[in-house]
Design a protein around this motif. Sequence first.
Motif, short mmCIF file in Angstrom:
data_model
loop_
_atom_site.label_atom_id
_atom_site.label_comp_id
_atom_site.label_asym_id
_atom_site.label_seq_id
_atom_site.Cartn_x
_atom_site.Cartn_y
_atom_site.Cartn_z
N TYR A 265 0.83 -1.21 0.00
CA TYR A 265 0.00 0.00 0.00
C TYR A 265 0.86 1.25 0.00
O TYR A 265 1.37 1.66 1.04
N ALA A 309 -4.65 4.26 -3.58
CA ALA A 309 -4.81 3.80 -2.19
C ALA A 309 -4.38 4.97 -1.30
O ALA A 309 -5.19 5.83 -0.97
N VAL A 384 -9.83 1.46 0.92
CA VAL A 384 -8.61 0.67 0.69
C VAL A 384 -8.91 -0.80 0.96
O VAL A 384 -8.50 -1.70 0.21
#
Length: 496
Positions: A265, A309, A384
């Motif tokens: 991420y 994200a 996310v």
Amino acid sequence: MTSDAPLLVIDQGTTSTRAIIFGPDGDVRGVAQRELPQIYPAPGWVEHDAMRIWQDVQAVVRDALAAAGTAAAEVAGIGITNQRETTVVWDRATGQPIHNAIVWQDRRTASICEQLRQKGAEELVRQRTGLLLDPYFSATKIAWLLTHVPGAEDRAARGELAFGTIDSFLVWKLTGGRCHVTDATNAARTMLLDIRTGRWDPELQRLFAIPRGLMPTVVDSAGVVGHCLPELFGAAIPIAGLAGDQQAATFGQAAFAPGMVKSTYGTGCFALANTGEIPVRSENRLLTTIAWQLDGRRTYALEGAIFVAGAAVQWLRDGLGVIGQAAETEALARQVEDTGGVYLVPAFTGLGAPWWDPEARGAIVGMTRATGVPQIARATLEAVAYQTRDLMDAMIADGIPTPQALRVDGGLSVNDWVMQFMADILDLPVERPSVTETTALGAAFLAGLAQGVYRDLDDVAGRWQRERLFEPSMAPERREALCGGWDIAVRRVLTS
Ligand SMILES: Nc1ncnc2c1ncn2[C@@H]1O[C@H](COP(=O)(O)OP(=O)(O)O)[C@@H](O)[C@H]1O
Ligand SMILES: O=P(O)(O)OC[C@H](O)CO
């Protein structure tokens, strides 16, 4: 060389170039970093100055060695990991790029892809490369450079030019033009490699009109390909590991067993599932790719890419101005019990896997007069997790068994609230490692494997350490209700 000799990693990313000196247990001994300017010559175009990248690499390596107090002669090997697909074409005689590098995000070749799609090339591309016919990958970027840089086609036909992704260009520069190689993971992103054989595919080279003489030799991800010139850093350090950044992160997460999944991420999110020695064809618009190649044997992965994200958190900060720092989102999310039915679909640049809808645009849905900054911040973070769930569902639909856990890394993975919500929504334990520099660590592992710092994959896996485990604890009815709301929100932004 002793087995506690340090490893030097060059991590050349989209927005920065870093060098890290690792001890064998993944302890970081020295780091140096430089930001990389982005060049936007036209809407949808993104370029990098490849010579600037090369200068930055030299500077950060020197600075990292100095920060660690390590002499070049002590280093067991160099591992290189890089932004993938970004395309450089350079002159073999001078080492000078003929044009700026065309970055993976660049969409200028969308019309070339469309023309090829109309000619029915999509199935051939999918079958051989595991990829979708999309401007994301290198092949159409090379074709564009050859046809748009004056004289390039003739020079390429005469064998005067070389193509490479960033790993390849850096190895060329580090070795003073002695080595023209790329590793199998980077090669797998060019749209020119037959991922089943690990060789350049002549039919694809004809399709994209790419002369053979342009291409680097495909090598293993671990193995000495050459030595850097001694005058660069003070010793001829072996270049012993190469891998694209998402594959390096998978290796750094020690996701060696088929079925293991990691998700990184950062600005976007890239999830890779190890599928072992079998390239699994996706029926759900995931990519099939090479995870790594060791001793000529390829391990494959299914990959899902989400474009936004952490970038949505940046948008809260820079676009909306409702937070000062990314980390504030955690406290905001905890302030409220739920979002009150608000969903944020961060399709700022379209939706990636498994939707691949470039025309979709972002939306916040379900707002009432009670909606405030905490609800919107929480919805941004929740997105996310929902997007990760969409990827995991696509993987499971493609036949990947439900993994035992999801291994996470990247800048956003430090957010405990998101990681707990992720575990709840996926109904899966989420594991965060103690070294969050997982991409660079993976390149260090690869170089160390080649140089005998590690005996084998088990030895590497033994160095991976969990920092925290997030166990799912949400009631199934709540999970289903939340995910049902997300599905409706996504449907509202899809254009087809
Ligand atoms: N505590 C946090 N909570 C939420 N998002 C965060 C947090 N810390 C960093 N981020 C996000 O993570 C991203 C940075 O991660 P990084 O791995 O450095 O990204 P990249 O390598 O893509 O530049 C940024 O988009 C930032 O908004
Ligand atoms: O440099 P990053 O982390 O943005 O990664 C880019 C990916 O490799 C693109 O495929």
